[in-house]
Write a protein that holds these residues in place. Sequence first.
Motif, mmCIF file in Angstrom:
data_model
loop_
_atom_site.group_PDB
_atom_site.id
_atom_site.type_symbol
_atom_site.label_atom_id
_atom_site.label_comp_id
_atom_site.label_asym_id
_atom_site.label_seq_id
_atom_site.Cartn_x
_atom_site.Cartn_y
_atom_site.Cartn_z
ATOM 1 N N ASP A 62 24.419 60.648 42.320
ATOM 2 C CA ASP A 62 23.754 60.470 43.607
ATOM 3 C C ASP A 62 23.742 58.992 43.937
ATOM 4 O OD1 ASP A 62 22.842 63.178 44.342
ATOM 5 O OD2 ASP A 62 21.753 63.035 42.447
ATOM 6 N N VAL A 63 24.408 58.640 45.045
ATOM 7 C CA VAL A 63 24.453 57.257 45.512
ATOM 8 C C VAL A 63 23.629 57.201 46.793
ATOM 9 C CG1 VAL A 63 25.920 55.329 46.199
ATOM 10 C CG2 VAL A 63 26.757 56.968 44.496
ATOM 11 N N ALA A 64 22.472 56.553 46.715
ATOM 12 C CA ALA A 64 21.506 56.522 47.809
ATOM 13 C C ALA A 64 21.972 55.582 48.934
ATOM 14 C CB ALA A 64 20.144 56.089 47.271
ATOM 15 N N PRO A 65 21.257 55.545 50.040
ATOM 16 C CA PRO A 65 21.644 54.695 51.165
ATOM 17 C C PRO A 65 21.729 53.213 50.815
ATOM 18 C CG PRO A 65 20.014 56.293 51.881
ATOM 19 C CD PRO A 65 20.098 56.397 50.384
ATOM 20 N N CYS A 66 22.673 52.553 51.455
ATOM 21 C CA CYS A 66 22.839 51.094 51.434
ATOM 22 C C CYS A 66 23.213 50.532 50.060
ATOM 23 C CB CYS A 66 21.600 50.394 51.975
ATOM 24 S SG CYS A 66 21.208 50.872 53.668
ATOM 25 N N VAL A 67 23.801 51.339 49.198
ATOM 26 C CA VAL A 67 24.263 50.850 47.898
ATOM 27 C C VAL A 67 25.582 50.107 48.088
ATOM 28 C CG1 VAL A 67 25.151 51.579 45.631
ATOM 29 C CG2 VAL A 67 23.068 52.612 46.559
ATOM 30 N N TYR A 68 25.745 48.997 47.352
ATOM 31 C CA TYR A 68 26.997 48.237 47.339
ATOM 32 C C TYR A 68 27.626 48.350 45.954
ATOM 33 C CZ TYR A 68 30.230 44.327 46.922
ATOM 34 O OH TYR A 68 31.343 43.567 46.685
ATOM 35 N N ILE A 69 28.904 48.704 45.909
ATOM 36 C CA ILE A 69 29.671 48.725 44.662
ATOM 37 C C ILE A 69 30.934 47.920 44.916
ATOM 38 C CG2 ILE A 69 30.916 50.137 42.981
ATOM 39 C CD1 ILE A 69 29.075 52.502 43.855
ATOM 40 N N GLY A 70 31.135 46.855 44.123
ATOM 41 C CA GLY A 70 32.305 46.011 44.334
ATOM 42 C C GLY A 70 32.963 45.608 43.032
ATOM 43 N N THR A 71 34.288 45.473 43.069
ATOM 44 C CA THR A 71 35.038 45.100 41.866
ATOM 45 C C THR A 71 35.501 43.648 41.885
ATOM 46 O OG1 THR A 71 37.156 45.797 42.805
ATOM 47 C CG2 THR A 71 35.900 47.453 41.553
ATOM 48 N N GLY A 72 35.288 42.940 42.966
ATOM 49 C CA GLY A 72 35.788 41.565 43.062
ATOM 50 C C GLY A 72 34.682 40.550 43.264
ATOM 51 N N SER A 73 34.910 39.358 42.720
ATOM 52 C CA SER A 73 33.990 38.245 42.916
ATOM 53 C C SER A 73 34.755 36.942 42.679
ATOM 54 C CB SER A 73 32.791 38.353 41.963
ATOM 55 O OG SER A 73 31.795 37.409 42.338
ATOM 56 N N HIS A 74 34.018 35.861 42.531
ATOM 57 C CA HIS A 74 34.614 34.545 42.295
ATOM 58 C C HIS A 74 33.906 33.865 41.142
ATOM 59 C CE1 HIS A 74 36.953 34.409 46.071
ATOM 60 N NE2 HIS A 74 35.960 35.164 46.534
ATOM 61 N N ARG A 75 34.645 33.053 40.428
ATOM 62 C CA ARG A 75 34.056 32.207 39.390
ATOM 63 C C ARG A 75 33.489 30.955 40.071
ATOM 64 N NH1 ARG A 75 35.934 35.297 35.659
ATOM 65 N NH2 ARG A 75 38.088 35.807 35.336
ATOM 66 N N ILE A 76 32.378 30.476 39.598
ATOM 67 C CA ILE A 76 31.781 29.263 40.167
ATOM 68 C C ILE A 76 32.645 28.066 39.782
ATOM 69 C CG2 ILE A 76 29.789 27.712 40.046
ATOM 70 C CD1 ILE A 76 28.055 30.238 39.756
ATOM 71 N N ASN A 77 32.944 27.236 40.772
ATOM 72 C CA ASN A 77 33.776 26.056 40.560
ATOM 73 C C ASN A 77 33.066 24.847 41.180
ATOM 74 O OD1 ASN A 77 35.680 24.051 40.356
ATOM 75 N ND2 ASN A 77 37.235 25.093 41.599
ATOM 76 N N ILE A 78 32.299 24.161 40.389
ATOM 77 C CA ILE A 78 31.525 23.023 40.874
ATOM 78 C C ILE A 78 32.425 21.861 41.284
ATOM 79 C CG2 ILE A 78 31.090 21.932 38.630
ATOM 80 C CD1 ILE A 78 28.468 22.431 41.376
ATOM 81 N N ASP A 104 36.391 22.198 46.370
ATOM 82 C CA ASP A 104 35.814 22.075 47.711
ATOM 83 C C ASP A 104 34.867 23.239 48.013
ATOM 84 O OD1 ASP A 104 37.214 19.724 48.189
ATOM 85 O OD2 ASP A 104 38.909 20.774 49.116
ATOM 86 N N HIS A 105 35.223 24.397 47.511
ATOM 87 C CA HIS A 105 34.395 25.595 47.666
ATOM 88 C C HIS A 105 33.828 25.946 46.302
ATOM 89 C CE1 HIS A 105 35.886 26.640 51.718
ATOM 90 N NE2 HIS A 105 36.997 26.054 51.290
ATOM 91 N N ILE A 106 32.542 26.143 46.221
ATOM 92 C CA ILE A 106 31.938 26.499 44.937
ATOM 93 C C ILE A 106 32.361 27.906 44.502
ATOM 94 C CG2 ILE A 106 29.761 27.456 45.765
ATOM 95 C CD1 ILE A 106 28.561 25.601 43.397
ATOM 96 N N ALA A 107 32.713 28.756 45.464
ATOM 97 C CA ALA A 107 33.285 30.064 45.128
ATOM 98 C C ALA A 107 34.742 29.821 44.762
ATOM 99 C CB ALA A 107 33.168 31.024 46.304
ATOM 100 N N GLY A 108 34.993 29.696 43.484
ATOM 101 C CA GLY A 108 36.322 29.336 42.985
ATOM 102 C C GLY A 108 37.262 30.522 42.883
ATOM 103 N N GLU A 109 38.038 30.513 41.813
ATOM 104 C CA GLU A 109 39.067 31.514 41.590
ATOM 105 C C GLU A 109 38.477 32.925 41.636
ATOM 106 O OE1 GLU A 109 42.137 32.822 38.001
ATOM 107 O OE2 GLU A 109 40.655 31.274 37.654
ATOM 108 N N GLY A 110 39.156 33.808 42.338
ATOM 109 C CA GLY A 110 38.716 35.188 42.429
ATOM 110 C C GLY A 110 39.094 35.975 41.192
ATOM 111 N N TYR A 111 38.340 37.022 40.919
ATOM 112 C CA TYR A 111 38.669 37.930 39.827
ATOM 113 C C TYR A 111 38.246 39.342 40.184
ATOM 114 C CZ TYR A 111 33.756 38.013 38.336
ATOM 115 O OH TYR A 111 32.396 38.175 38.298
ATOM 116 N N ASN A 112 38.820 40.311 39.466
ATOM 117 C CA ASN A 112 38.513 41.725 39.658
ATOM 118 C C ASN A 112 38.164 42.345 38.324
ATOM 119 O OD1 ASN A 112 39.362 41.938 42.488
ATOM 120 N ND2 ASN A 112 41.357 41.410 41.652
ATOM 121 N N ALA A 113 37.215 43.249 38.313
ATOM 122 C CA ALA A 113 36.858 43.990 37.106
ATOM 123 C C ALA A 113 36.387 45.380 37.516
ATOM 124 C CB ALA A 113 35.766 43.254 36.333
ATOM 125 N N ASP A 114 36.802 46.369 36.759
ATOM 126 C CA ASP A 114 36.488 47.765 37.060
ATOM 127 C C ASP A 114 34.990 48.042 37.036
ATOM 128 O OD1 ASP A 114 39.230 48.046 37.053
ATOM 129 O OD2 ASP A 114 39.307 49.100 35.137
#
Length: 165
Positions: A81-97, A100-110
Amino acid sequence: MHNLKLYIVTMIVHLFPESRMFAVKRGLYRWAGVKIGSNVRICSSATFMGAGMLSIGDDTWIGHRVFITSSSRVVIGSCVDVAPCVYIGTGSHRINIQGDHIAGEGYNADVVIGDGAWLCACSVILPGVEIGNKAVVAAGAVVTQNCEQQTISGGIPARKIKSLT
């Protein structure tokens, strides 16, 4: 999933009554490359995006305004049961201090959601997470690590609150 087909299906399905025409929706999403079991009920305002793989097991409910984005693999078990307004995502970014952008290299994980699990309203399931069988993710929780089967997890970040056994 096929991006163009998925886009077309999303535009069509969003015109349907919210909690009706489930068989037609299943057929359209299958055409777009989503693997869907029997008796899956998907609300019309749910949105699926990405070129990754999405698999939904038998007798699963996908609620209002759920957003699933897959650039790798999302597996949702049976009787989930997946209730209203749930977010499921496989992609994000590694922090890169340093960049120029702190959202650095992207990655995916199942992401894997076990059979009989319940994702409560407005919960967020981040990349690389496994939710155990018959686990409950509390409303508003942000899941950054695996949740054991037959437990309740909640908070930001989500932590085990209670065992159900």
